[in-house]
Design an enzyme around this catalytic site. Structure first.
Site, short mmCIF file in Angstrom:
data_model
loop_
_atom_site.label_atom_id
_atom_site.label_comp_id
_atom_site.label_asym_id
_atom_site.label_seq_id
_atom_site.Cartn_x
_atom_site.Cartn_y
_atom_site.Cartn_z
N HIS A 1 0.66 -1.09 -0.03
CA HIS A 1 0.15 0.02 -0.09
C HIS A 1 0.46 1.00 -0.16
CE1 HIS A 1 -0.33 0.78 5.24
NE2 HIS A 1 0.53 0.24 4.39
N HIS A 2 1.86 1.40 0.28
CA HIS A 2 3.17 2.24 0.50
C HIS A 2 3.75 2.90 -1.30
CE1 HIS A 2 2.25 3.32 4.74
NE2 HIS A 2 3.42 2.11 4.85
N ALA A 3 3.32 1.65 -1.95
CA ALA A 3 4.44 1.82 -3.57
C ALA A 3 3.46 2.86 -4.20
CB ALA A 3 4.28 -0.16 -4.11
#
Lengths: 677, 677
Positions: A184-186
């Site tokens: 989800h941070h990508a």
């Protein structure tokens, strides 16, 4: 109902590696992996594919190959521990094992740039030396890398895609993707925060493309903001992204304002990003569940997703040192149960973060049990924390611009009603000026600086004896506290008979006058000028205090001064002390800071003599629940701390008044002795 | 997951009467029925009683014997239709049939008086003649009676008891009691509203006595308020009673204030009665679900019941002529799903009202499917109605006194802060007086009557030319509209920079002055005096208008008067017209009523000439969504209705102003012509 436990045995074995169904061995240039089966949603009615399983999962131990030579909290065992606990608790045999495969390039490119794809895949050819050399670079991105990283990252994304497509095909109703590395941070163009490809975002794009499921809710309960996922759909109204995360003014990873409550999407996607940013650590079941009840579920009712994907990090779980929150397995079960009611039950749970192996295993088990149809456990009576309650309220007000099911409604833009509207600060200012004149004969102090006139005009008053009285109280505060009840939530109307203005200065002014002290009264609440919002970082309060100090106080007879700050006035007082240290030390006998629940302002660190003086001559009035009592470092920078047994800031100054009066009287009597010495 | 459908066949047959397990035939003096099995909770661990069924039901066609010779909506088929649809949809074979029996006297007496017990049992000996003779008496109680009534009522109560005890024993997790007659209107001392014994209340008392389940949530979604159930536990904090019902100011059955939102319990039970009283018919899924999300589930989180009992009337269902609401089967499914998450899933559904056979069958099926583990169906995007949103907000504010998970918090009692508080109406009044004087040179009109001084002092102003000007506008309104945003939900603090006072009179006053008309400006908002709340029925507005009419207007030179009402001022204007019809007809040229969303005041019915005059000379300004457009009768009592395309009352007068000004100018010019004639 877990009644399916009585069905015949599962068709999958129990050995761990034997269940990996992804054919090819790790292979860095693996974007030529076997293509995913093409699915035309219309051609495959759910009934044809009905089988004994309502729930599926994807898993492969091959994703454990991505690991850090130095050890790292995003460790391979995160997925095996979940697999093991589900197996041990007879969950897996009630679930259909779904095939896992690598994400295809064209699938990844639905979210990511070619450059990112190439960058991740190139990791395959890293040598040990390369890894050592690039450590600092990757550290900056909160990443570690390994030659098997691309393979694991491709499997992780491909696994979430397959889980999602199995739900879309009606093959299973729900699915759990036990995958890593997380996603989800990508961001579209960058790998970061332990994440390489944005698994959930890619799966959402793929399922939109390949099935009739178009409206997707991504619920991200990972303790970190899913910046990458929010970015991927920031202008897209078909994907509603909701995140609960520690925010702390943008000082918690991934930092910055993107996870703030006012970061709500843009263009057609405005209102389709919903951030519930916790202002502090320590949130628990009640806080999360209440956010679901009051914000997430009402928005979901209005959005009506065709599919729900949970970005299920378990780092808000009790026991996770990174998250420092207290969500219990039962809490996760309740959140899962609520989300299960949406989209006719079509739900994908995709693992994101979570670094305490025991906690993620217990949490994943609780979630899986609900996914399998069990009722969530009974929770003890729970109430949300004050911090969570305020956050939920504020998010609800913010999002009420976009969602009819939320309230309170924010006020109409002023412009439309300008001809017949009077701003409340103007009204209260006029009232106060009139009150000070009528009751105490106090006069307006003119300001001769244009920027200050624009912001503080008619907000500074003094007693008529200010030039001659040698004792002076400088009182910096903001407007009185206006407490209201709203009668109507649709129109922000105030129930006027239950509403009142609390003017905390009244008692102090009356007392000072009776004691014969002169008073300089400063309302440090700056008028909005121009009509844009003031930045809180601008020290207008300090500026007006310094101006008054230089142009009035220094010219008066007052040689014995006490500074009193209240609320935001405390920072203005501290700013004056810092900027006019020399003359303040000469004439100020004491400082009273009635900070309430505000942050206690700190003395300038580079002037030890000032700090010592402040320590010796100040009192700080705070309620018994003020965070300063957990912070011994700040405590030491102040003198007496008056801990008042009163949690309501509004009543604090009333309860503290006898102590404040005693302190001031004491200072003024001592001062005259000192003055003689 | 409904996977238990694959289990082996149920041990019960499918024939209807063959399943009645209650031995004795109807018998009026049946309080010596076979005693219920005694249960000591500790001695019967759930594991010992585990069986193939998670869900049970009770049913007996013997309860159909209670019937009305003339036919009645509370008809025997209500239960058989539910039984049949559950049977046809393969639900019953997944459920354990639980024994039904008559309630024991000592069980009934946990809730009811001996007198009521005797009264109901005595019905057994009714002759046909008795029934005919007592029809009026029972009609008054909304009851019909029959010699089998006591038997059916005893079975109905006993059935709910057995369903509840089966859940308490862990024999089943959930149970559905398909019973009649219903129970929730039956008061401790009175049968009423189709109800004889309060089935659910008795079952709750019995299960508290006989098991470890002590904290019980009774959720009553019958469209009528469950007065009997609320009464039974009004001072009891161990049973939380929550009801959603049509209320309509106490004018919907069972009428009166007991179902109002301020009827919250008493003594130790204060806060444990929660009424969500719909102000009008027509509520649907979104309204009910949002009430669950924002009120019921947050309270349940804080209460943490050991058991949930649904008083499941299906008369809010789409198609029920008595309920006139629109809850769909899917809506009932969602509510059931939410309640299933409580108490570890321990849930009893007990039938109450519901009179459309198709609707109750479909609703009961949807509820049962969720009880059996199916996910509720996906709902279309839904938003709550404005009326429901306001009600939910107001209930939430009211109940926030008792439940920390609800907000907004109501303001602190004024008394504690009196020394430093200023009431908002006082502040606004001072502002307005000052404004009228500074801007228009308007003067305070003294009142010479003590009651009026107490309530309206300094709220009446006039232009200085009032004695000499022959054109006069009398403007009756309330305070300006104060619109605010709350910054903090915990302390009711106002976000002052986003808040403002809307003074709708500004534009009218400026215009009137420019046109050369005199103005008498009356703020009809009465000061609370003494500190108790004013009753809305007291016509203080009318009283002050009549006083001003007699003592000022009649003494001036004004022979051409236009009356303008705004908001609550409209009623004051109408009251003046009714009380001073003769002189009003002589001097008033026109009436403008800017009613906004308030009710349109009506002319006195007994004076046709006045009504005709009003019809010819008045305009009524309402927003386009005003209910008057559905009410042609009221429409006819007014002249021109200005339907303004603006739903916000706050903006209505601005948009209507050109029309209002045209009307007044027109009236004044015509008047001078008429005056000459």
């Amino acid at each position: 109902m877990a009644s399916s436990s009585r069905s015949s045995g599962p068709p999958v074995g129990l050995g761990q590696d034997s269940m990996d169904v992804d054919g090819p061995a790790p292979n860095g240039s693996a974007n030529d992996a076997s293509p995913a089966p093409r699915l035309r949603a219309s051609s495959m009615p759910a009934t044809l594919r009905a089988n004994a399983y309502h729930v599926g999962y994807v898993y492969s131990s091959k994703m454990m190959s991505h690991s850090c030579v130095h050890g790292h909290c995003e460790q391979p065992e995160r997925i095996s521990r979940i697999f093991d606990i589900l197996n041990q608790n007879d969950c897996l045999k009630k679930m259909k094992r779904l095939p896992i495969r690598r994400v295809l390039r064209e699938e990844a490119l639905l979210v990511h740039s070619q450059a990112l794809w190439d960058k991740v895949l190139a990791l395959h050819s890293l040598t040990d030396q390369d890894i050592a050399d690039s450590e600092a670079y990757y550290n900056d991105l909160s990443l570690y890398v390994h030659p098997t990283t691309p393979y694991a990252a491709q499997l992780s994304a491909g696994g979430v895609i397959e889980a999602t497509l199995a739900v879309a095909r009606g093959e299973v109703k729900k699915a759990f993707a036990i995958v890593r590395p997380p996603g989800h941070h990508a961001e579209p163009d960058e790998h970061m925060g332990f994440c390489f490809f944005n698994n959930v975002s890619i799966a959402a794009k793929v399922v939109q493309l390949k099935s009739t499921l178009k409206r997707i809710l991504i619920l991200d309960w990972d303790v970190h903001h899913g910046n990458g996922t929010q970015r991927a759909f920031y202008d897209d109204p078909s994907v509603l992204y909701i995140s609960l995360h520690r925010y702390e003014g943008g000082n918690f990873y991934p930092n910055g304002p993107f996870g703030s409550m006012t970061s709500c999407g843009e263009g057609a996607g405005l209102g389709y990003s919903v951030n519930i940013p916790w202002p502090e650590k320590g949130m628990g079941d009640a806080d999360y569940i209440l956010a679901f009840q009051k914000i997430i579920m009402p928005i979901a009712l209005e959005f009506s997703p065709d599919l729900v994907i949970i970005s299920a990090g378990f780092d808000a779980a009790e026991g996770d040192d990174l998250g420092e929150c207290h969500v219990s397995p039962a809490g996760y079960a309740h959140m899962t149960h609520m989300l299960s009611s949406l989209a006719g039950g079509k739900l994908v749970v995709a693992l994101e973060g979570g670094y305490c192996l025991d906690a993620i295993a217990a949490s994943a088990l609780a979630v899986t049990r609900v996914v399998l149809g069990e009722m969530p456990p009974q929770l003890p009576p729970l109430t949300a924390s004050e911090a969570a309650t305020e956050t939920i309220w504020q998010v609800s007000a913010e999002q009420s611009k976009y969602w009819k099911n939320l309230d309170p409604k924010v006020c109409e833009p002023m412009e439309e009603l300008e001809q017949i509207a009077i701003s409340l600060p103007e009204l209260l200012k006029a009232h106060r000026q009139d009150y000070l004149f009528r009751t105490h004969g106090m006069l307006e102090v003119p300001l001769m600086s244009v920027p200050l006139i624009e912001r503080f005009n008619a907000q500074v008053s003094c007693t008529p004896d200010i030039m001659d009285n040698d004792t002076l109280i400088v009182f910096a505060h903001e407007f009185g506290n206006l407490a209201v009840e709203l009668d109507s939530v649709m129109f922000c109307n105030v129930r006027q008979e239950h509403s009142y203005l609390i003017d905390c200065s009244k008692e102090l002014l009356t007392w000072a006058k009776a004691e014969g002290y002169a008073v300089l009264d400063v309302n440090v609440y700056p008028k909005p000028f121009p009509k844009s919002k003031l930045k809180h970082t601008d020290d207008y309060g300090g500026a007006v205090m310094v101006y008054l100090w230089d142009n009035y106080v220094q010219l008066t007879a007052a040689r014995r001064v006490v500074l009193v700050g209240h609320g935001p006035g405390c920072n203005a007082i501290m700013s004056l002390i810092a900027q006019r240290a020399a003359s303040v030390l000469k004439t100020v006998e004491g400082v009273v800071q009635v900070v309430g629940l505000h942050n206690v302002p700190t003395t300038p660190p580079n002037t030890p003599s000032l700090r010592q003086w402040y320590f010796d001559n100040s009192i700080v009035v705070v309620p018994s629940n003020h965070p300063i009592f957990h912070d011994s470092k700040t405590m030491k920078k102040h003198g007496q701390v008056f801990r008042i047994d009163e949690e309501k800031p509004i009543k604090l100054i009333i309860k503290a008044m006898p102590g404040i009066q005693g302190f001031i009287k004491d200072k003024f009597s001592n001062a005259s002795v000192n003055g003689d010495a």
